[in-house]
Design a protein around this motif. Structure first.
Motif, PDB file in Angstrom:
ATOM      1  N   ALA A   9       0.800  -1.032   0.130  1.00  0.00           N
ATOM      2  CA  ALA A   9       0.058  -0.064  -0.045  1.00  0.00           C
ATOM      3  C   ALA A   9       0.808   1.384  -0.117  1.00  0.00           C
ATOM      4  CB  ALA A   9      -0.985   0.078   1.322  1.00  0.00           C
ATOM      5  N   ALA A  42       0.491   5.351   0.625  1.00  0.00           N
ATOM      6  CA  ALA A  42      -0.401   6.503   0.833  1.00  0.00           C
ATOM      7  C   ALA A  42       0.344   7.801   1.023  1.00  0.00           C
ATOM      8  CB  ALA A  42      -1.098   6.065   2.298  1.00  0.00           C
ATOM      9  N   VAL A  83      -4.889   6.563   1.336  1.00  0.00           N
ATOM     10  CA  VAL A  83      -4.286   5.575   0.556  1.00  0.00           C
ATOM     11  C   VAL A  83      -4.519   5.781  -1.078  1.00  0.00           C
ATOM     12  CG1 VAL A  83      -3.919   2.904   0.014  1.00  0.00           C
ATOM     13  CG2 VAL A  83      -4.320   3.909   2.309  1.00  0.00           C
TER      14      VAL A  83
END
Length: 814
Positions: free
Chosen positions: A324, A326, A335
């Motif tokens: 992820a 972000a 995100v």
């Protein structure tokens, strides 16, 4: 290599010294120079490190190796004159390090748009005995600090650059080597390369296209970026790609290449090696990832592009189960990219926070993450570490949290998680630290680009119609795509203008250039054309008036325009072009025509210009397409070919879904220029109105003659007696007002459609009739408009060419 002063050096310098000592232990490695340069990225915070060495008899300093982002991001050249004023030439002559900040002049260094211009430059002599130089670039606000300079000094001491040389003439190449002639596309390859491509020597024709044709199609664009001539200036390149095999899955190969400039009787070439990626050491693979990530981030324009580059460069090589990326906004992580993208692959807390396709990760709910972001350094937790559920479920087998530093602050974070226990080695930790620095700087650049691009898009949307009007017997759709090559607002526009008597004006145009001035002028031209059309002028007069207005504005810009006046009742149209591409017609049988219309010059060029009108005929089911040159013309394709491509796209489309047709036509737009597209499908009116007109004579009994004409007409149309009485009263009042209060010709027009009667009286006076608020009993006039308002459903007045038209609508019975 460890010296007596090592104890006085900073931690980063000590780690760099150990890493360089390890690399020096393998002097025969073909990757040694690049691996040395990559230590400047990891330990000195550089975004680019490059080595220049004398060539061509010492008159030039040529690039022989680089690591990090492509040098073109900062405008660095492939070679510099040894006697010039560039920083590289100065260090070559003086032999002393040079440290330059953002305000210091540096000849031959010019960051391109999208890169920060606050760059710091370091140039150090290398100890090769020939006067070579190490060049490093940093985008950090403070530039190269004390530890960074020590690291760069160690790198300059360790690097021994190869001298660029032409490929051997006539001799055999090593088994895994290749040499590609840039101008002809002919390539010499060793037997080992042919074996990797599963080709026999007799089956190979010496063309690079033959080898490219054996690659997996998804990998072809990245491979072409290396072998195409206009990309050779990037310097040292490395990438992995797949080739198809006669049986079994595709094979992963790794290509390393560098450009050799023309000279000494040979043309410019790309030389390098190709190897089986599975046979290379993991250490070599790790350092290569930094190079690939840096190259991918250098061309990432938006925040989403940065996220995709990080995912594609790290997830598969690290065998991670999820990544992820972000942005940090106040106290929340927004995100932007998740891989895998399915909500089920992420913790329950993240799924509760799901916002459309991205979650909003609450930092306050994950104190471990918040602490890592405050510290600003990469944190790694192996399997079994006690973490809060929102983090533990991201990486039960191991979790890496990389704060993304940029400009002295944390721009965001990257989370990398594994499901099975993962062993974090020292090389991998160094890779994650280097990747975080590169991604943070790219994220800040992309965030600024996104903000400016959104502002430009908002301005552009405000200048274009919010929605297109509903038309009787036709459907219109429009599309606009801004150019992706820059951030300036464009000058393309379109408009659909409903006109009286079921006419509609279709307008598309393009103001020269991309700037605020072009956008402002576009708004002025769109407003002017709409006003001239509403006045009732014919198409050639509308365009001529716009041409005169543009000349009177005294601007250096010109505009092109195509204006089509379509009668929705009959399907007949008149087209006027002012330096613009012609309309394209798709007929009901699927055939297409590029309308052969006469055209005038662009607007704002010639004072006394002629704009001839060309008739068009639309049968029910015909699609009319108007576009700007951004869709049909580019540097690689002329307008004639682009118009033929547009006509073909229309011919194979389904006009029943006009929006999908527009989207498909824009699918191949090259996006180097703005694109505006306007499509109209003419269906024909289900019920055509009945019309009659009468020129009122200026005689004493003119009103009686007008009533007699009205009575005959309405009786022939079958209008009821009650409706006829109301219409006769309205006609009497409107005609009398026009004769008494105006001079010149007066015309009466009657229209019947869908059981509604429209009465319109046109005169040559622009003065709008005044409705009295409360006429006294002794007043001799002023009640006519009150009577019209009382007996009709609605009434109004509109300007027409040279005067006005007063109209009203009445029910005409069943």
């Amino acid at each position: 290599m460890v010296g007596q002063g090592a104890a006085e050096r900073g931690t980063a310098a000590l780690r760099a010294e150990v890493a360089l000592e390890t690399i020096a232990a393998d002097p025969a490695s073909p990757e040694r120079v690049r691996r040395v340069l990559e230590q400047a990225l990891v330990f000195a915070g550089a975004t680019l490190a490059a080595v220049y060495t004398p060539a061509d008899g010492g008159t030039l300093l040529c690039l022989v190796e680089s690591a990090g982002v492509p040098r073109t991001l900062y405008g660095l050249r492939e070679s510099y004159p040894a006697d010039g004023h560039s920083p590289v030439a100065g260090v070559h002559r003086d032999g002393r390090p040079l440290w330059l900040g953002p305000g210091d002049p540096a000849d031959g260094v010019e960051p391109r748009r999208g890169a920060t211009r606050d760059v710091h430059l370091a140039v150090l002599p290398v100890h090769d005995g020939a006067g070579g130089c190490l060049l490093a670039v940093s985008e950090r606000p403070g530039g190269f600090g004390g530890d960074d300079r020590d690291c760069l000094a160690l790198v300059a001491e360790a690097v021994t650059p190869p001298v660029p040389a032409a490929p051997p003439e006539g001799g055999e190449l090593p088994a895994n080597a290749f040499s590609l002639a840039v101008d002809t596309g002919r390539v010499d390859v060793g037997d080992g390369v042919l074996e990797l491509f599963a080709l026999g020597r007799d089956a190979f024709d010496g063309r690079v296209e033959t080898l490219l044709g054996l690659t997996v199609p998804e990998d072809l664009p990245s491979l072409m970026s290396v072998v195409e001539a206009d990309h050779l200036s990037v310097g040292e390149r490395e990438l992995e790609f797949r080739v198809l095999q006669p049986d079994g899955p595709p094979r992963w190969l790794r290509l390393r290449g560098r450009s050799v400039p023309a000279g000494d009787g040979h043309a410019a070439r790309l030389v390098g090696t190709v190897a089986d990626a599975s046979t290379l050491r993991s250490a070599v693979t790790d350092v290569a990832r930094v190079q690939r990530l840096a190259a991918a981030l250098a061309t990432a324009s938006t925040v989403r592009d940065v996220g995709r580059a990080v995912v594609s460069s790290l997830r598969v090589p690290l065998r991670a189960d999820r990544i992820a990326l972000a942005e940090l906004e106040n106290d929340r992580l927004v995100v932007t990219v998740l891989d895998p993208p399915e909500p089920e692959a992420w913790p329950e807390l993240w799924r509760r926070e799901w916002r459309t396709e991205w979650p909003d990760a609450p930092v306050r709910a994950m104190p471990t993450l918040a602490a890592a972001l405050r510290e600003g350094r990469a944190r790694i937790w192996p399997a079994g570490t006690a973490l809060e559920p929102a983090l533990a479920e991201v990486g039960p087998g191991g979790l890496a949290v990389l704060p993304l530093p940029a400009a002295g602050r944390t721009a965001g974070a990257c989370l990398i998680g594994w499901d099975t226990p993962h062993d974090f080695g020292p090389d991998e930790r160094a890779l994650l630290t280097a990747s975080a620095g590169l991604a943070g700087q790219a994220l800040m650049r992309a965030r600024a680009f996104d903000a400016e691009h959104e502002l430009v898009g908002m301005l552009q949307r405000q200048l274009l119609p919010r929605r297109l009007p509903k038309l009787p017997g036709a459907v219109a759709v429009a599309r606009y795509l801004p150019a992706t090559a820059g951030l300036e607002v464009g000058g393309d526009w379109y408009d659909v203008i409903p006109l009286p008597d079921h006419h509609v004006a279709l307008v598309i145009g393009d103001v020269q250039g991309h700037s605020t001035a072009a956008a402002t002028l576009m708004g002025q031209m769109r407003t002017a054309l709409r006003a001239y059309a509403a006045e009732g002028h014919p198409p050639d007069v509308v365009v001529a008036h716009a041409n005169r207005l543009l000349l009177e504005l005294e601007t250096d810009l010109f505009a092109t325009c195509c204006y089509v006046d379509l009668d929705l009742e009959t399907g007949t149209a008149w087209c006027v072009r002012a330096g613009h591409p012609p309309p394209v017609l798709r007929h009901p049988d699927g055939s297409t025509d590029i309308a052969e219309t006469d055209g005038g010059p662009p607007l704002g060029v010639v004072v006394q210009a002629d704009f001839p009108m060309t008739p068009l005929r639309l049968l029910p089911g015909t699609v009319l397409a108007l576009t700007t040159d951004g869709l049909v013309e580019s540097a690689a394709s002329d307008m004639d070919r682009g118009m033929e491509r547009l006509a073909h796209g229309l011919s194979v489309s389904d006009p029943a879904h006009l929006g999908l047709v527009a989207d498909a036509l824009l699918g191949d737009a090259h996006r180097g220029d703005d694109v505006a597209l306007l499509l109209l499908r003419y269906d024909g009116m289900a019920v055509r109105p009945l019309r009659e007109g009468w020129t009122v004579w200026r005689v004493p009994e003119a009103a009686r003659h007008a009533r007699r004409f009205t009575r005959r007409t309405l009786r022939a149309w079958g209008v009821s007696d009650d409706a006829m009485d109301a219409a006769l009263l309205v006609v009497s009042e409107l005609v009398t007002n026009a004769l008494v209060h105006t001079d010149g010709q007066v015309r009466l027009d009657l229209t019947l459609i869908h059981h509604r009667l429209r009465v319109a009286v046109t005169d040559t006076s622009p003065r709008t009739p005044v409705q009295p608020t409360d006429p006294g009993w002794e007043a001799t006039g002023g009640r006519g408009i009150l009577l019209v308002e009382a007996v009709s459903d609605t009434w109004g007045t509109v300007p027409v060419s040279g005067g006005k038209q007063v109209w009203c609508e009445l029910p005409a019975g069943e």
